[in-house]
Scaffold this active site. Structure first.
Site, mmCIF file in Angstrom:
data_model
loop_
_atom_site.group_PDB
_atom_site.id
_atom_site.type_symbol
_atom_site.label_atom_id
_atom_site.label_comp_id
_atom_site.label_asym_id
_atom_site.label_seq_id
_atom_site.Cartn_x
_atom_site.Cartn_y
_atom_site.Cartn_z
ATOM 1 N N SER A 65 0.872 -1.175 0.000
ATOM 2 C CA SER A 65 0.000 0.000 0.000
ATOM 3 C C SER A 65 0.902 1.215 0.000
ATOM 4 C CB SER A 65 -0.895 0.004 1.243
ATOM 5 O OG SER A 65 -0.124 0.341 2.373
ATOM 6 N N THR A 66 0.369 2.359 -0.401
ATOM 7 C CA THR A 66 1.198 3.567 -0.434
ATOM 8 C C THR A 66 1.644 3.944 0.979
ATOM 9 O OG1 THR A 66 -0.890 4.748 -0.559
ATOM 10 C CG2 THR A 66 0.361 4.553 -2.585
#
Length: 198
Positions: A12-13
């Site tokens: 995920s970012t």
């Protein structure tokens, strides 16, 4: 038939820790050109690289992932992807964090696939049960807190003394609900809620 080794990395970012997954895949001798990686936000689960990987994957190929949760957001999705890759694509999967999740065991047609499928089903059951237990504990905790008089949500605003006078003026159509709300320093919705709650 020649088989190809592929790797899949998902971060995920917020996480930004693809290096750990990449090192694990390289240690397993996954060719760098065959590693597909998706970086996703928490809300977005559109995985273009994963879809590209699935198109390339063919029978007897091998997909390597660091951990089982790279395949999906929840166990229903993970099971669905597992079934699609092993049963429809007829490819193998190795999960590095869980050696039992390895469909390449000797006698893959029976033992290897069977053991990996069984382990995955058990993990899925345990995860689902744990989710239900957490929800149940939350419900019990909330009920117990309510019994002790704990109130949830934002504290309710005290109705000011001037409310009755302004409400009466509003009912006589001398002022609008918006004007009444402004005088009381509240929103128009709150004023109307108080009116109808009276």
């Amino acid at each position: 038939m020649n088989s190809t080794i592929y790797g899949y990395v998902r971060v995920s970012t917020k996480e930004q820790c693809e290096e750990r997954q990449l090192i694990a895949l390289q240690d397993f001798s996954v060719p760098p050109n065959n590693i597909f990686m998706d970086k996703l936000s928490g809300k977005d689960f559109n995985r273009p690289q994963y879809q590209k990987l699935l198109k390339k994957l063919k029978a007897q190929d091998l997909l390597v992932v660091k951990s089982i949760d790279r395949l999906g957001r929840n166990y229903e999705e993970i099971l669905e992807q597992w079934r699609f890759i092993t049963k429809e694509k007829k490819a193998d999967i190795v999960v590095l964090d869980m050696p039992l999740l390895n469909t390449r065991q000797p006698g893959r047609d029976l033992t290897g696939t069977f053991i990996a499928d069984l382990v995955l089903q058990i993990l899925s059951y345990v995860a689902q049960t744990e989710r239900e237990n957490i929800k149940q504990r939350q419900r019990e905790g909330i009920a117990a807190a309510k019994n002790r008089g704990v109130r949830f949500g934002r504290p309710r605003k005290e109705v000011p003394l001037e409310f009755d006078l302004l409400c009466s003026e509003w009912k006589k159509k001398n002022i609008s609900s918006r004007e009444a709300a402004q005088k009381l320093g509240i929103s128009q919705d709150t004023f109307l809620r108080w009116v109808h709650g009276k």
